[in-house]
Motif scaffolding. Structure first.
Motif, PDB file in Angstrom:
ATOM      1  N   SER A  52       0.877  -1.136   0.182  1.00 54.00           N
ATOM      2  CA  SER A  52      -0.011  -0.061  -0.213  1.00 54.00           C
ATOM      3  C   SER A  52       0.889   1.122  -0.052  1.00 54.00           C
ATOM      4  N   TRP A  53       2.066   1.084   0.230  1.00 49.52           N
ATOM      5  CA  TRP A  53       3.043   2.182   0.262  1.00 49.52           C
ATOM      6  C   TRP A  53       3.390   2.569  -1.306  1.00 49.52           C
ATOM      7  N   ARG A  54       3.249   1.809  -2.313  1.00 49.99           N
ATOM      8  CA  ARG A  54       3.433   2.059  -3.626  1.00 49.99           C
ATOM      9  C   ARG A  54       2.563   2.916  -4.395  1.00 49.99           C
ATOM     10  N   ILE A  55       3.185   4.038  -4.987  1.00 48.09           N
ATOM     11  CA  ILE A  55       2.383   5.194  -5.942  1.00 48.09           C
ATOM     12  C   ILE A  55       2.545   4.600  -7.244  1.00 48.09           C
ATOM     13  N   GLN A  56       3.745   4.040  -7.794  1.00 48.51           N
ATOM     14  CA  GLN A  56       4.046   3.471  -8.901  1.00 48.51           C
ATOM     15  C   GLN A  56       4.359   2.236  -9.056  1.00 48.51           C
ATOM     16  N   ARG A  57       3.744   1.355 -10.095  1.00 45.55           N
ATOM     17  CA  ARG A  57       4.133  -0.153 -10.186  1.00 45.55           C
ATOM     18  C   ARG A  57       4.962  -0.341 -11.492  1.00 45.55           C
ATOM     19  N   PRO A  58       6.140  -1.331 -10.895  1.00 47.76           N
ATOM     20  CA  PRO A  58       7.066  -1.710 -12.049  1.00 47.76           C
ATOM     21  C   PRO A  58       6.434  -2.854 -12.920  1.00 47.76           C
ATOM     22  N   THR A  59       6.476  -2.783 -14.126  1.00 48.38           N
ATOM     23  CA  THR A  59       6.197  -4.012 -14.836  1.00 48.38           C
ATOM     24  C   THR A  59       7.364  -4.452 -15.895  1.00 48.38           C
ATOM     25  N   ILE A  60       7.629  -5.718 -15.653  1.00 47.95           N
ATOM     26  CA  ILE A  60       9.040  -6.079 -16.466  1.00 47.95           C
ATOM     27  C   ILE A  60       8.350  -6.641 -17.717  1.00 47.95           C
ATOM     28  N   GLN A  61       8.643  -6.003 -18.853  1.00 45.34           N
ATOM     29  CA  GLN A  61       8.390  -6.826 -20.312  1.00 45.34           C
ATOM     30  C   GLN A  61       9.557  -7.906 -20.584  1.00 45.34           C
ATOM     31  N   TYR A  62       8.826  -9.242 -20.392  1.00 44.39           N
ATOM     32  CA  TYR A  62       9.736 -10.424 -20.421  1.00 44.39           C
ATOM     33  C   TYR A  62      10.399 -10.465 -21.683  1.00 44.39           C
ATOM     34  N   ASP A  63       9.551 -10.163 -22.682  1.00 41.73           N
ATOM     35  CA  ASP A  63      10.178 -10.457 -24.200  1.00 41.73           C
ATOM     36  C   ASP A  63      11.156  -9.418 -24.744  1.00 41.73           C
ATOM     37  N   LYS A  64      11.631  -8.477 -23.795  1.00 42.87           N
ATOM     38  CA  LYS A  64      12.746  -7.678 -24.044  1.00 42.87           C
ATOM     39  C   LYS A  64      14.103  -7.948 -23.148  1.00 42.87           C
ATOM     40  N   CYS A  65      13.543  -8.764 -21.780  1.00 40.87           N
ATOM     41  CA  CYS A  65      14.634  -8.944 -20.337  1.00 40.87           C
ATOM     42  C   CYS A  65      15.432  -9.765 -21.106  1.00 40.87           C
ATOM     43  N   ILE A  66      16.786  -9.637 -20.610  1.00 42.26           N
ATOM     44  CA  ILE A  66      17.935 -10.302 -21.382  1.00 42.26           C
ATOM     45  C   ILE A  66      18.298 -11.225 -19.789  1.00 42.26           C
ATOM     46  N   ARG A  67      17.626 -11.147 -18.801  1.00 37.09           N
ATOM     47  CA  ARG A  67      17.832 -11.943 -17.386  1.00 37.09           C
ATOM     48  C   ARG A  67      19.360 -11.645 -17.027  1.00 37.09           C
ATOM     49  N   CYS A  68      19.638 -10.353 -17.016  1.00 34.95           N
ATOM     50  CA  CYS A  68      21.104  -9.970 -16.519  1.00 34.95           C
ATOM     51  C   CYS A  68      20.991  -9.851 -14.924  1.00 34.95           C
ATOM     52  N   MET A  69      19.858  -9.917 -14.473  1.00 33.18           N
ATOM     53  CA  MET A  69      19.427  -9.893 -13.063  1.00 33.18           C
ATOM     54  C   MET A  69      20.250  -8.585 -12.233  1.00 33.18           C
ATOM     55  N   ILE A  70      20.186  -7.674 -12.905  1.00 32.57           N
ATOM     56  CA  ILE A  70      20.635  -6.249 -12.347  1.00 32.57           C
ATOM     57  C   ILE A  70      19.508  -5.623 -11.405  1.00 32.57           C
ATOM     58  N   CYS A  71      18.195  -5.966 -11.911  1.00 32.70           N
ATOM     59  CA  CYS A  71      17.172  -5.304 -11.066  1.00 32.70           C
ATOM     60  C   CYS A  71      17.209  -5.944  -9.783  1.00 32.70           C
ATOM     61  N   TRP A  72      17.420  -7.156  -9.897  1.00 30.50           N
ATOM     62  CA  TRP A  72      17.318  -8.154  -8.612  1.00 30.50           C
ATOM     63  C   TRP A  72      18.413  -7.571  -7.628  1.00 30.50           C
ATOM     64  N   LYS A  73      19.588  -7.365  -8.139  1.00 29.15           N
ATOM     65  CA  LYS A  73      21.009  -6.779  -7.426  1.00 29.15           C
ATOM     66  C   LYS A  73      20.479  -5.624  -6.842  1.00 29.15           C
ATOM     67  N   TYR A  74      19.627  -4.703  -7.391  1.00 30.26           N
ATOM     68  CA  TYR A  74      19.553  -3.274  -6.860  1.00 30.26           C
ATOM     69  C   TYR A  74      18.485  -3.252  -6.103  1.00 30.26           C
ATOM     70  N   CYS A  75      17.415  -3.828  -6.192  1.00 34.41           N
ATOM     71  CA  CYS A  75      16.182  -3.695  -5.431  1.00 34.41           C
ATOM     72  C   CYS A  75      16.541  -3.594  -4.025  1.00 34.41           C
ATOM     73  N   PRO A  76      16.323  -2.212  -3.517  1.00 43.40           N
ATOM     74  CA  PRO A  76      16.687  -2.051  -1.968  1.00 43.40           C
ATOM     75  C   PRO A  76      15.883  -2.776  -1.050  1.00 43.40           C
ATOM     76  N   ASP A  77      14.611  -3.547  -1.624  1.00 43.14           N
ATOM     77  CA  ASP A  77      13.792  -4.254  -0.673  1.00 43.14           C
ATOM     78  C   ASP A  77      13.656  -5.434  -0.832  1.00 43.14           C
ATOM     79  N   ASN A  78      14.860  -6.081  -1.667  1.00 42.85           N
ATOM     80  CA  ASN A  78      14.691  -7.521  -1.953  1.00 42.85           C
ATOM     81  C   ASN A  78      13.024  -7.933  -2.395  1.00 42.85           C
TER      82      ASN A  78
END
Ligand code: SF4
Ligand code: SF4
Lengths: 96, 392
Positions: A18-44
């Motif tokens: 409920s804290w969220r104002i914006q929602r991230p959505t991953i476009q899997y057909d473009k995602c190259i699975r580098c996992m940089i997003c996973w590394k950077y997410c401050p909230d795991n």
């Protein structure tokens, strides 16, 4: 004995969606699975799942891919900012 | 029968404090090693380098981090220690609350030094008085021996299951920190008998994961946790008295509990002081006694918890008192003065004056204390700055 601020209740029981104002959505057909997003997410809030079909090509489809856990994502947008393929969209949450 | 290997030697206050930490068998030390840091941690670092002390020493990038590192190590159940001074202590301010709020019985040495501007590294208690409300117990020593012994007693008191609050142990800059005095190094076996190993009940245990200081709401237990700190601070009064007495018996010392009294039994007038100013005041008390003035001295050792009951008891037959502070609250008077006055309010109605002395390390001379005693004898009350020059 004294009163000490330790808690045995897991923060898993305290969703923060409920804290969220914006929602991230991953476009899997473009995602190259580098996992940089996973590394950077401050909230795991990004978890790793096994291979997925909606991938740019067959090779990538076999790789592990990132899945956002919307119970804990706070919508900070760091993942979208760091994604080298710019394939994470941030959109305002709408109450229907 | 144990063989006792106490021996007397000469050392600075900083070295004495470092030996105090060593005798207390601290296992983790973290410090930020440049000014305003003192030779306390330098001494400890060399003890570790020479295999005289089995502890881990971690250098960090700031005092805030130093206390954060000590916070974390203590939470694993390891007796931890750090030292700082003036601006370094101010930089720790946020972590001071975290340590006390998490109920970690850490002992920290602070060398009392002035706060700028202008830059000044001399004796002044403003740095620790500024931390009055952080939930730490505060002790002010008068000699290098007391500074050393206070580290050991400090851990014993802080780790008491009824207390579980951190303790700051102070020495006045240069007057103790860099001045050599005779100090008796305690026997390690006897210290081990006095101070058992730390047994932190709520230490981090990977087999039993818990959240530490995580999150609380207005309807949760936040208010109760804060009240419990006050209750424990009040319970500490008895623990301090008991543990100091035990130490006195084991080591043949005679430390007062929260206060120390000198020639107070038949006194009409009282001087009240904290730290090394008390030594000069004691000399003046003797001098004035020779002249027939019935004056005595109360030295405050513990500023937190404040010795309200002791003060009431000590001042009940006194005609007037003078409180000497080596710090000032801008807009009011000395910090000890306001505590004393609030202790007396509605119970004992005598004139009490506030005397501000030695700010920024200005010398506090015998003639200054004589002047203070003179004002007290005239039973006036007010706020006086002593030995201040006319600047414009
Ligand atoms: S928006 Fe922020 S919290 Fe949500 S997944 Fe991305 S990085 Fe994590
Ligand atoms: S950073 Fe972008 S490309 Fe990389 S895994 Fe995350 S979403 Fe896919």
């Amino acid at each position: 004995m004294v009163l000490v601020p330790v808690s045995t209740v897991s923060t898993r029981n305290h969703p923060t969606d409920s804290w969220r104002i914006q929602r991230p959505t991953i476009q899997y057909d473009k995602c190259i699975r580098c996992m940089i997003c996973w590394k950077y997410c401050p909230d795991n809030a990004i978890e790793i799942e096994n291979g997925d079909e909606s991938a740019p090509n067959e090779r990538i489809a076999k790789m592990e891919y990132p899945v956002i856990n919307y119970s804990f994502c706070k919508g900070c947008g760091i993942c979208a900012n760091e994604c080298p393929e710019k394939c994470i969209d941030m959109e305002f949450e709408v109450i229907e | 029968m144990k063989s006792v290997t106490e021996f007397k030697t000469i050392m600075t206050g900083n070295d004495a404090v470092a030996y105090g930490a060593k005798l207390a068998r601290v296992k983790f030390i973290s410090a930020y090693p440049i000014t305003p840091q003192t030779t306390i941690v330098e001494k400890l670092a060399s003890m570790i380098a020479n295999d005289e002390l089995d502890a881990k020493y971690v250098e960090v990038e700031s005092e805030h981090s130093a206390l954060a590192a000590v916070f974390a190590s203590e939470l694993t159940g390891v007796r931890s220690y750090t030292a700082t001074s003036s601006h370094g202590l101010l930089y720790m301010h946020e972590m001071l609350h975290w340590v006390s709020g998490q109920r970690l019985p850490i002992v920290m040495s602070v060398v009392n030094r002035a706060i700028g501007p202008p830059w000044n590294i001399w004796a002044d208690q403003s740095d620790t008085i500024n931390q009055r409300d952080t939930g730490w117990m505060q002790v002010y020593s008068e000699s290098n021996q007391e500074a050393m012994d206070t580290i050991i007693m400090g851990y014993k008191i802080a780790e008491n299951s009824e207390v579980m609050l951190p303790l700051m142990s102070m020495e006045d800059a240069f007057i103790l920190s860099h001045t050599s005095e005779p100090v008796t190094l305690r026997d390690q076996d006897l210290i081990n008998d006095y101070l058992p190993d730390l047994d932190l009940k709520f230490r981090i245990d990977i087999g039993n994961p818990m959240g530490y200081g995580s999150y609380d709401t207005p309807d949760g237990t936040f208010m109760e946790l804060k009240k419990d700190m006050v209750d424990s601070m009040n319970k500490a009064v008895r623990v301090i008295k008991d543990e100091t007495e035990k130490f006195n018996q084991m080591f043949d010392t005679n430390y007062g509990g929260l206060v120390e009294r000198y020639r107070m039994d038949d006194a009409d007038y009282a001087l009240i002081a904290m730290g090394t100013v008390a030594s000069t005041a004691r000399f003046v008390v003797d001098k004035l006694r020779e002249k027939g003035l019935n004056i005595g001295l109360i030295r405050i050792r513990y500023f937190r918890p404040f010795p309200y009951d002791d003060i009431l008891e000590d001042l009940k037959n006194i005609k007037a008192a003078g409180v000497i502070d080596r710090s000032v609250s801008f807009g009011y008077a000395g910090a000890t003065y306001s505590e004393i006055v609030s202790a007396l309010y509605g119970k004992i109605n005598i004139p009490v004056s506030s005397f501000i002395v030695g700010i920024g390390g200005r010398d506090v001379r015998v003639e200054d204390i004589e002047k203070i005693a003179d004002t007290v004898r005239n039973e006036s009350s007010g706020v006086y700055w002593i030995n201040v020059k006319k600047v414009i």
